[in-house]
Design a protein around this motif. Sequence first.
Motif, short mmCIF file in Angstrom:
data_model
loop_
_atom_site.label_atom_id
_atom_site.label_comp_id
_atom_site.label_asym_id
_atom_site.label_seq_id
_atom_site.Cartn_x
_atom_site.Cartn_y
_atom_site.Cartn_z
N ALA A 122 0.83 -1.20 0.00
CA ALA A 122 0.00 0.00 0.00
C ALA A 122 0.87 1.26 0.00
N MET A 123 1.96 1.23 0.76
CA MET A 123 2.86 2.38 0.81
C MET A 123 3.55 2.60 -0.54
N ARG A 124 3.93 1.50 -1.21
CA ARG A 124 4.55 1.63 -2.52
C ARG A 124 3.58 2.24 -3.54
N GLN A 125 2.31 1.79 -3.46
CA GLN A 125 1.31 2.32 -4.38
C GLN A 125 1.06 3.81 -4.15
N LYS A 126 1.04 4.20 -2.86
CA LYS A 126 0.86 5.62 -2.55
C LYS A 126 2.03 6.44 -3.06
N SER A 127 3.24 5.87 -2.91
CA SER A 127 4.43 6.57 -3.37
C SER A 127 4.40 6.75 -4.89
N LYS A 128 4.00 5.69 -5.60
CA LYS A 128 3.89 5.78 -7.06
C LYS A 128 2.85 6.81 -7.47
#
Length: 207
Positions: free
Chosen positions: A182-188
């Motif tokens: 979820a954090m990676r998706q938010k960062s992207k």
Amino acid sequence: MQNDLLEAKVVILGSQGVGKTSLVVRYVQRTFSPNCPSTIGASFMTTKLVVENCKVRLQIWDIAGQERFRSMAPMYYRGANAAVIVYDLTSRKSFDDIEAWVEELRKNMAEELVIHIVGNKFDLASAQRSVSLDEAAEVISNSIGAGYTVHEVSAKDDEGVHEIFFQIAKQLVVKKHAMEQAMRQKSKARVKLHQHGLENEKKGCCY
């Protein structure tokens, strides 16, 4: 490559005499003593395992079940990631106390915990059982809520004990990976939004 590391705190709760200490000692030290002294306040043991290529270090806190220590319990389970609530399947009273333990966790914990309900002393079930597994699952589903896993184990005979902690570790690993995803998706999403803003700025400067 086993380069992930998850450190988690697991608290063991339940009424006095249900076998919480025996459960922890059986899992961590692979031994059983029929005369475990009552826990005063709390004690903890640490163990390591590997789940789905992730190294997991469990700090397992055995919290006293005596009424005189109940007011101290929140201090010990603060920061916990998972809880095991234990009852003695030969004791109806210890089973009836489970709802109070769950409510106490909900009242004092902000984080959503992984919670497992465990009926200990399965080695005595054939002669002294007071609560069946089906009844336990039904009562817990109706009075506490759906989604709670109920186990029957024997710390004495080493039956089902390791599976509980493995399942808890696996759930925590899955939860960790889901949060990281979820954090990676938010960062992207933030990067794309920033790039989109830059593109709009470039278009604007050409007019």
